[in-house]
Design a protein around this motif. Sequence first.
Motif, PDB file in Angstrom:
ATOM      1  N   GLN A  47       0.812  -1.200   0.000  1.00  0.00           N
ATOM      2  CA  GLN A  47       0.000   0.000   0.000  1.00  0.00           C
ATOM      3  C   GLN A  47       0.858   1.269   0.000  1.00  0.00           C
ATOM      4  O   GLN A  47       1.491   1.596   1.002  1.00  0.00           O
ATOM      5  N   SER A  49       1.742   5.028   0.537  1.00  0.00           N
ATOM      6  CA  SER A  49       1.195   6.006   1.477  1.00  0.00           C
ATOM      7  C   SER A  49       0.683   7.231   0.733  1.00  0.00           C
ATOM      8  O   SER A  49       1.256   7.646  -0.271  1.00  0.00           O
ATOM      9  N   ARG A  50      -0.386   7.809   1.244  1.00  0.00           N
ATOM     10  CA  ARG A  50      -0.861   9.072   0.682  1.00  0.00           C
ATOM     11  C   ARG A  50      -0.196  10.267   1.364  1.00  0.00           C
ATOM     12  O   ARG A  50      -0.470  11.411   1.005  1.00  0.00           O
ATOM     13  N   SER A  54       6.556   6.666   0.996  1.00  0.00           N
ATOM     14  CA  SER A  54       6.762   5.348   1.588  1.00  0.00           C
ATOM     15  C   SER A  54       5.682   4.368   1.123  1.00  0.00           C
ATOM     16  O   SER A  54       4.624   4.756   0.606  1.00  0.00           O
ATOM     17  N   VAL A  56       3.831   0.719   2.636  1.00  0.00           N
ATOM     18  CA  VAL A  56       3.700  -0.276   3.695  1.00  0.00           C
ATOM     19  C   VAL A  56       3.362  -1.614   3.045  1.00  0.00           C
ATOM     20  O   VAL A  56       2.658  -1.667   2.037  1.00  0.00           O
ATOM     21  N   SER A  75       7.943  -1.417   5.967  1.00  0.00           N
ATOM     22  CA  SER A  75       7.774  -0.191   5.199  1.00  0.00           C
ATOM     23  C   SER A  75       8.991   0.031   4.324  1.00  0.00           C
ATOM     24  O   SER A  75      10.118  -0.256   4.725  1.00  0.00           O
ATOM     25  N   ASN A  77      10.997   3.046   2.585  1.00  0.00           N
ATOM     26  CA  ASN A  77      11.160   4.492   2.675  1.00  0.00           C
ATOM     27  C   ASN A  77      12.342   4.930   1.805  1.00  0.00           C
ATOM     28  O   ASN A  77      13.487   4.965   2.263  1.00  0.00           O
TER      29      ASN A  77
END
Length: 226
Positions: A47, A49-50, A54, A56, A75, A77
């Motif tokens: 998923q 991130s909004r 990053s 997840v 995660s 990053n």
Amino acid sequence: MTDDDVLFLSAAEVTRLLGADAAIASQRAAFTALGTGEADTPGKIMQPSRFDDSVVFAYVSRLSKDTGAVAKFGSVNPGNAAAGLPTVHAVVTALDPGTGRLAAVLDGTAVTTLRTAAGSAVAVDALAVPGRTELALLGSGTQAHAHARMIARVREVTAVRLWSPTPGRRTAAADTLAAGLGVPVRAVDSAEEAVTGAGVVAACTLSRTPVVRGAWLAPGCTVVLL
């Protein structure tokens, strides 16, 4: 250990206990179980991130009836690279195969480093043309180092060409790998120069734009991607 005990392994302990050969053997077993349909592998969660760049992720699997369920949560990053930090952080949990109770918690970053590179080594061993001994690395981070070490366990590597976007990082990585592998490792100025003529290419990058062009590759070249 009693039934109430849970094993906790730090990154250093994972690296000490899970050597290269054991990691490669584990991936042979895992890919075999996946290929025969024995393993349980529910759909992965990945998923973006909004809030930032990053991602997840969560993976769950069970290799066989004799092994418990294992889950990895973590995660990605990309911005960590600029600070000299791993771009992937995760935790791995393992459950008892009979009772489902929590059996172990492992540093997932160390597991990911070893597992990813070991999986690539299994692929190289199965697919690469014998006798092609020059390795090209695209990237200078944790996975590039791990891939070089793992691939050298399954195939003879006589020379390495390495490229990454930052000159200082690729030079430092080349020096470190040369000392560890005991073969010449040359930092080069472009991805094309790195892969031209190589028998195996390991693209160890999170780049969102292509870094390898098919026209650059020699006939029979094997490419592994993260």
